[in-house]
Scaffold this motif. Structure first.
Motif, PDB file in Angstrom:
ATOM      1  N   VAL A   1       0.347  -1.336   0.042  1.00 17.25           N
ATOM      2  CA  VAL A   1       0.158  -0.100   0.644  1.00 17.25           C
ATOM      3  C   VAL A   1       1.128   1.233   0.332  1.00 17.25           C
ATOM      4  O   VAL A   1       0.675   2.061  -0.354  1.00 17.25           O
ATOM      5  CB  VAL A   1      -1.128  -0.288   1.455  1.00 17.25           C
ATOM      6  CG1 VAL A   1      -1.739   1.344   0.866  1.00 17.25           C
ATOM      7  CG2 VAL A   1      -1.846  -1.002   1.140  1.00 17.25           C
ATOM      8  N   ALA A   2       2.586   0.763   1.243  1.00 14.25           N
ATOM      9  CA  ALA A   2       2.885   1.752   0.630  1.00 14.25           C
ATOM     10  C   ALA A   2       3.710   2.694  -0.467  1.00 14.25           C
ATOM     11  O   ALA A   2       3.804   3.718  -0.702  1.00 14.25           O
ATOM     12  CB  ALA A   2       3.860   2.068   2.001  1.00 14.25           C
ATOM     13  N   VAL A   3       3.897   1.586  -1.105  1.00 10.21           N
ATOM     14  CA  VAL A   3       4.784   2.212  -2.357  1.00 10.21           C
ATOM     15  C   VAL A   3       3.308   2.292  -3.885  1.00 10.21           C
ATOM     16  O   VAL A   3       3.651   2.344  -4.464  1.00 10.21           O
ATOM     17  CB  VAL A   3       5.154   0.622  -3.181  1.00 10.21           C
ATOM     18  CG1 VAL A   3       6.170   1.010  -4.126  1.00 10.21           C
ATOM     19  CG2 VAL A   3       6.781   0.809  -1.904  1.00 10.21           C
ATOM     20  N   CYS A   4       2.920   1.412  -3.610  1.00 11.05           N
ATOM     21  CA  CYS A   4       1.912   1.107  -4.955  1.00 11.05           C
ATOM     22  C   CYS A   4       0.676   2.817  -5.126  1.00 11.05           C
ATOM     23  O   CYS A   4       0.414   3.459  -5.885  1.00 11.05           O
ATOM     24  CB  CYS A   4       0.974   0.283  -5.203  1.00 11.05           C
ATOM     25  SG  CYS A   4       1.967  -1.057  -4.838  1.00 11.05           S
ATOM     26  N   ASN A   5       0.060   3.739  -3.517  1.00 18.76           N
ATOM     27  CA  ASN A   5      -1.116   4.097  -3.155  1.00 18.76           C
ATOM     28  C   ASN A   5       0.028   4.867  -2.314  1.00 18.76           C
ATOM     29  O   ASN A   5      -1.131   5.105  -0.817  1.00 18.76           O
ATOM     30  CB  ASN A   5      -1.403   3.668  -2.595  1.00 18.76           C
ATOM     31  CG  ASN A   5      -3.083   4.400  -3.338  1.00 18.76           C
ATOM     32  OD1 ASN A   5      -3.060   5.790  -3.760  1.00 18.76           O
ATOM     33  ND2 ASN A   5      -4.260   4.111  -2.344  1.00 18.76           N
TER      34      ASN A   5
ATOM     35  N   THR B   1       5.664  -2.046  -9.447  1.00 17.63           N
ATOM     36  CA  THR B   1       5.239  -0.391  -9.240  1.00 17.63           C
ATOM     37  C   THR B   1       6.773  -0.048  -9.438  1.00 17.63           C
ATOM     38  O   THR B   1       7.197   1.301 -10.185  1.00 17.63           O
ATOM     39  CB  THR B   1       4.389  -0.050  -8.110  1.00 17.63           C
ATOM     40  OG1 THR B   1       3.269  -0.577  -8.464  1.00 17.63           O
ATOM     41  CG2 THR B   1       4.486   1.076  -7.668  1.00 17.63           C
ATOM     42  N   ILE B   2       7.723  -0.726  -8.745  1.00 11.05           N
ATOM     43  CA  ILE B   2       8.969   0.406  -8.830  1.00 11.05           C
ATOM     44  C   ILE B   2       9.545   0.348 -10.313  1.00 11.05           C
ATOM     45  O   ILE B   2      10.528   1.795 -10.466  1.00 11.05           O
ATOM     46  CB  ILE B   2      10.208  -0.143  -7.527  1.00 11.05           C
ATOM     47  CG1 ILE B   2       9.242  -0.219  -6.202  1.00 11.05           C
ATOM     48  CG2 ILE B   2      11.423   0.163  -7.572  1.00 11.05           C
ATOM     49  CD1 ILE B   2      10.294  -1.036  -4.997  1.00 11.05           C
TER      50      ILE B   2
ATOM     51  N   LYS C   1      14.434   4.715  -5.635  1.00 11.85           N
ATOM     52  CA  LYS C   1      15.816   4.475  -4.222  1.00 11.85           C
ATOM     53  C   LYS C   1      14.744   4.828  -3.762  1.00 11.85           C
ATOM     54  O   LYS C   1      15.013   3.976  -2.242  1.00 11.85           O
ATOM     55  CB  LYS C   1      16.744   5.339  -4.874  1.00 11.85           C
ATOM     56  CG  LYS C   1      17.781   5.273  -3.527  1.00 11.85           C
ATOM     57  CD  LYS C   1      18.671   6.066  -3.059  1.00 11.85           C
ATOM     58  CE  LYS C   1      19.465   5.932  -2.427  1.00 11.85           C
ATOM     59  NZ  LYS C   1      20.833   6.988  -2.076  1.00 11.85           N
ATOM     60  N   LYS C   2      13.554   5.480  -2.980  1.00 14.11           N
ATOM     61  CA  LYS C   2      12.848   5.508  -2.023  1.00 14.11           C
ATOM     62  C   LYS C   2      12.093   4.603  -1.173  1.00 14.11           C
ATOM     63  O   LYS C   2      11.764   4.129  -0.423  1.00 14.11           O
ATOM     64  CB  LYS C   2      12.561   6.711  -1.916  1.00 14.11           C
ATOM     65  CG  LYS C   2      11.911   6.795  -0.222  1.00 14.11           C
ATOM     66  CD  LYS C   2      10.464   8.386  -0.531  1.00 14.11           C
ATOM     67  CE  LYS C   2       9.845   8.998   0.809  1.00 14.11           C
ATOM     68  NZ  LYS C   2       9.510   9.528   0.223  1.00 14.11           N
ATOM     69  N   ALA C   3      12.524   3.804  -2.522  1.00 11.46           N
ATOM     70  CA  ALA C   3      10.286   2.785  -3.010  1.00 11.46           C
ATOM     71  C   ALA C   3      10.670   1.592  -1.925  1.00 11.46           C
ATOM     72  O   ALA C   3      10.894   1.321  -1.805  1.00 11.46           O
ATOM     73  CB  ALA C   3       9.795   2.978  -3.767  1.00 11.46           C
ATOM     74  N   PHE C   4      12.147   1.414  -2.776  1.00 11.36           N
ATOM     75  CA  PHE C   4      13.431   0.103  -2.932  1.00 11.36           C
ATOM     76  C   PHE C   4      13.808  -0.217  -1.570  1.00 11.36           C
ATOM     77  O   PHE C   4      13.968  -1.104  -0.847  1.00 11.36           O
ATOM     78  CB  PHE C   4      14.605   0.072  -3.917  1.00 11.36           C
ATOM     79  CG  PHE C   4      15.343  -0.536  -3.375  1.00 11.36           C
ATOM     80  CD1 PHE C   4      14.884  -2.088  -3.640  1.00 11.36           C
ATOM     81  CD2 PHE C   4      16.663  -1.540  -3.291  1.00 11.36           C
ATOM     82  CE1 PHE C   4      14.885  -3.739  -4.370  1.00 11.36           C
ATOM     83  CE2 PHE C   4      16.321  -2.916  -2.556  1.00 11.36           C
ATOM     84  CZ  PHE C   4      16.335  -3.450  -3.296  1.00 11.36           C
ATOM     85  N   SER C   5      14.117   1.237  -0.553  1.00 15.20           N
ATOM     86  CA  SER C   5      14.503   1.145   1.106  1.00 15.20           C
ATOM     87  C   SER C   5      13.548   1.369   1.483  1.00 15.20           C
ATOM     88  O   SER C   5      13.884   0.417   3.080  1.00 15.20           O
ATOM     89  CB  SER C   5      15.023   2.757   1.302  1.00 15.20           C
ATOM     90  OG  SER C   5      14.270   3.384   0.905  1.00 15.20           O
TER      91      SER C   5
END
Length: 316
Positions: free
Chosen positions: A126-130, A226-227, A237-241
């Motif tokens: 949810v945090a990464v995709c929305n 999504t990434i 980079k933020k999403a992966f971290s």
């Protein structure tokens, strides 16, 4: 639920073999496990304190992390004190009630943690995709329901398995070739047919492992897609971290459990069973706070602030 243990078996206690086959390793192992247990308690308690005192960490991710730390403390405490006792005491006894109690809470902790990690994978999805609607989608009510669901399933499974073990009769030899009351070790000292209990264990194990892994894999497949589609490298980079710490914890947890499933059920493999059990009951609870804190700026900043405030208060 009140269980009449007296009617289930004439055995009133078991002897835990532990690592007594290696007397020269008793003291070194005691020091190693005592150190790990101490770090586990301090690390997970520290995570709970840091999350509580830092308002920045009052988010769904850290809400779930606080429950993971609580489970790690409980899980480690179920097994480690008895393990330390078997390494120092001459009589390595555990009562029948104590054995079933240890199995119940150990089983409850591992299943609950398994699904807590799956819930955390959904949270990262949810945090990464929305991200813009993250706090709305992961509302306090939903977070509470997800946590309640993991604890409910985590309590229901060991009730069934413990009940199935209580229906068995146990051999007068009553020697358990383990440092704790792990399922296969208990079954090995049964004198009656354990088919029902083994079937129940197989169904619960496959269902729990498959469901938790399915939720985790589905969440991370969508996260990866999504990434990959993100245009900016900074956003990538933020999403992966945000996912690396959780992915590391999941890989270690499920990896060791799957290794334990692969160990053949023979007398010659009991040492491997003990080693792998020690890894996921003693080592994993210590690693989780290290994994989540070392890569997290907010956690490290709060710890530094706590240390500075303590030093300042001592100097004044």
């Amino acid at each position: 639920m009140v269980l009449d243990l007296a009617n289930q078996s004439s055995v009133t206690s078991f002897i835990l073999v532990g690592f007594s086959d290696y007397p020269q390793l008793q003291e070194p192992l005691f020091l190693v496990f005592l150190t790990i247990y101490t770090v586990t308690l301090l690390g997970n308690s520290g995570i709970l304190v840091v999350i509580r005192i830092n308002p920045k960490l009052h988010t769904p991710m850290y809400f779930f992390l606080s429950h993971l730390s609580f489970l790690d403390i409980c899980y480690s405490t179920v097994f480690t004190p008895k393990l330390l006792e078997t390494l120092t005491a001459k009589e390595r006894m555990i009562s029948f009630r104590g054995c079933m109690t240890q199995f119940f809470f150990g089983c409850a902790c591992v299943i609950t943690e398994m699904f807590m990690l799956a819930v955390m994978a959904y949270d990262r999805f949810v945090a990464v995709c929305n991200p813009l609607l993250y706090t709305v989608a992961m509302s306090p009510k939903l977070c509470a329901l997800l946590v309640a669901g993991t604890y409910t399933w985590g309590a229901l499974c060991p009730v069934i398995l413990t009940y199935s073990l209580l229906q068995l009769t146990y051999c007068p030899s009553k020697v358990i070739n383990h440092f704790g009351c792990e399922y296969s070790a208990i079954i090995s000292v049964s004198c009656s047919d354990p088919s029902f209990s083994q079937m129940a264990c197989l169904i619960i194990s496959i269902l729990s492992e498959a469901c938790s892994l399915l939720i985790t894999l589905a969440s991370y497949v969508v996260i990866v897609v999504t990434i990959v589609r993100m245009p900016s490298k900074g956003g990538l980079k933020k999403a992966f971290s945000t996912c690396t710490s959780h992915l590391t914890a999941i890989s270690i947890f499920h990896g060791i459990i799957l290794l334990l499933y692969c160990v053949p059920s023979s007398k010659s493999s009991w040492l491997l069973v003990k080693v792998f059990t020690a890894l996921y009951t003693v080592l994993i609870p210590m690693l989780n706070p290290l994994i989540y804190s070392l890569r997290n700026k907010d956690v490290k900043a709060t710890v530094r602030r706590l240390i500075k405030s303590k030093l300042c208060s001592q100097s004044t």
